[in-house]
Design an enzyme around this catalytic site. Structure first.
Site, mmCIF file in Angstrom:
data_model
loop_
_atom_site.group_PDB
_atom_site.id
_atom_site.type_symbol
_atom_site.label_atom_id
_atom_site.label_comp_id
_atom_site.label_asym_id
_atom_site.label_seq_id
_atom_site.Cartn_x
_atom_site.Cartn_y
_atom_site.Cartn_z
ATOM 1 N N GLU A 27 -2.143 0.412 8.115
ATOM 2 C CA GLU A 27 -1.374 -0.537 7.719
ATOM 3 C C GLU A 27 -0.063 -0.115 6.965
ATOM 4 O OE1 GLU A 27 -1.166 -4.480 4.930
ATOM 5 O OE2 GLU A 27 -3.051 -3.393 5.087
ATOM 6 N N HIS A 50 3.100 -7.056 4.920
ATOM 7 C CA HIS A 50 1.664 -6.603 5.160
ATOM 8 C C HIS A 50 1.117 -6.897 6.478
ATOM 9 C CE1 HIS A 50 0.251 -5.606 1.078
ATOM 10 N NE2 HIS A 50 1.211 -6.218 0.703
ATOM 11 N N GLU A 102 1.552 -11.688 6.199
ATOM 12 C CA GLU A 102 0.543 -10.849 7.024
ATOM 13 C C GLU A 102 1.227 -10.923 8.649
ATOM 14 O OE1 GLU A 102 -1.513 -9.057 5.797
ATOM 15 O OE2 GLU A 102 -2.598 -10.068 4.113
ATOM 16 N N HIS A 122 0.805 -1.082 -0.100
ATOM 17 C CA HIS A 122 0.224 0.078 -0.029
ATOM 18 C C HIS A 122 0.952 1.284 0.073
ATOM 19 C CE1 HIS A 122 -3.085 -3.008 0.688
ATOM 20 N NE2 HIS A 122 -2.334 -3.227 1.817
#
Length: 282
Positions: free
Chosen positions: A114, A169, A245, A77
């Site tokens: 995030e 992430h 993650e 992102h």
């Protein structure tokens, strides 16, 4: 050396010896003689040991186990993705189908994004890898921009000919779920040659990351490992690559860790350990 100089030297030595003998017999020191305290506290000259060639040797350099290695880091992102929905909605080819250029990512319940977590871990990781001699290629250099799109991120890492890569992430899972998970690629035609190495890398990363303080996911994958066939970074990669993650931002216990700089450093270190182990087993 001419004779007069030798005579003066001998005379000086004799005078010094005489003075020492007089002092040993109880004679009073001269007005300019140093005290016993001063003599005992005088610093000892530092000595260096010359090498066989006569040059002074230097301390050995610290080991650089990743010298000559290139590592790709993709912090997921970006900090301003939320400001341009049209940019995010652009369609790109992800190796199997069209998908959005990028997304905003998730956040903790109190608004910690995030993208900020991803970039913090990426920076800690890059610093550690460079200290060990690696060349590091990152898909973005800050957390206040847009994108890039997920297909371009894959190209950046592929074109760098990275020896190993990681997509960083944090998840937005169910609030009751905890823990980290490693996402592995599925053969897409493009990534076929790196499926086996990526699976070996995944096991090393899982085994290393359990020492970060984050538990294995209770809701995603099997013992911390799962596969995804809908992500451009994994579908389009031509290097051994995984997506991690690092925890669940929607879980209060995980969020407390994910927002901690101490955990972010530990997370980066555990990724670096797994990468180093993987590269050493090639």
């Amino acid at each position: 050396m001419p004779r007069p100089m030798r005579l003066r030297t001998v005379a000086a030595v004799a005078l010094a010896v005489s003075g020492a003998l007089l002092a040993g017999c109880g004679g009073a020191p001269g007005p300019n003689a140093p005290s016993a305290t001063t003599r005992s506290s005088a610093p000892t000259p530092t000595r260096t040991t010359p090498s066989a060639t006569g040059a002074v040797s230097s301390p050995p350099s610290p080991p650089r186990p990743l010298a000559g290695v290139t590592v790709g880091i993709d912090p997921g992102h970006n900090g301003r993705n939320h400001t341009d929905p049209a940019f995010l909605a652009r369609q790109v080819w992800n190796g199997r189908e069209q998908e959005d250029c990028n997304t905003t990512g998730t956040a903790t319940d109190d608004g910690y994004p995030e993208s900020r977590f991803n970039f913090a871990v990426a920076r800690f990781l890059a610093t550690e890898l460079r200290r060990h001699g690696a060349r590091v290629v990152m898909t973005r250099s800050n957390d206040d921009g847009l994108g890039p799109c997920v297909d371009r991120r894959a190209r950046i890492i592929n074109r760098a000919h990275a020896d190993v890569a990681i997509d960083i992430h944090a998840d937005g899972g169910p609030a009751s779920g905890r823990g980290f998970a490693i996402l592995q690629p599925v053969p897409s035609g493009v990534n076929d040659a790196v499926i086996g190495p990526s699976r070996r890398y995944a096991r090393l990363l899982r085994d290393s990351f359990v020492r970060s303080g984050m538990p294995v996911s209770t809701y995603l994958g099997d013992n911390g490992l799962t596969t995804r066939d809908d992500l451009a970074g994994l579908n389009l990669t031509t290097v051994p690559q995984l997506l991690i993650e690092c925890g669940n931002m929607r879980n209060a216990e995980d969020a407390a860790l994910l927002t901690s700089a101490a955990f972010q450093r530990r997370a980066a270190h555990r990724i670096a350990v797994a990468m180093t182990e993987f590269l050493g087993k090639q």
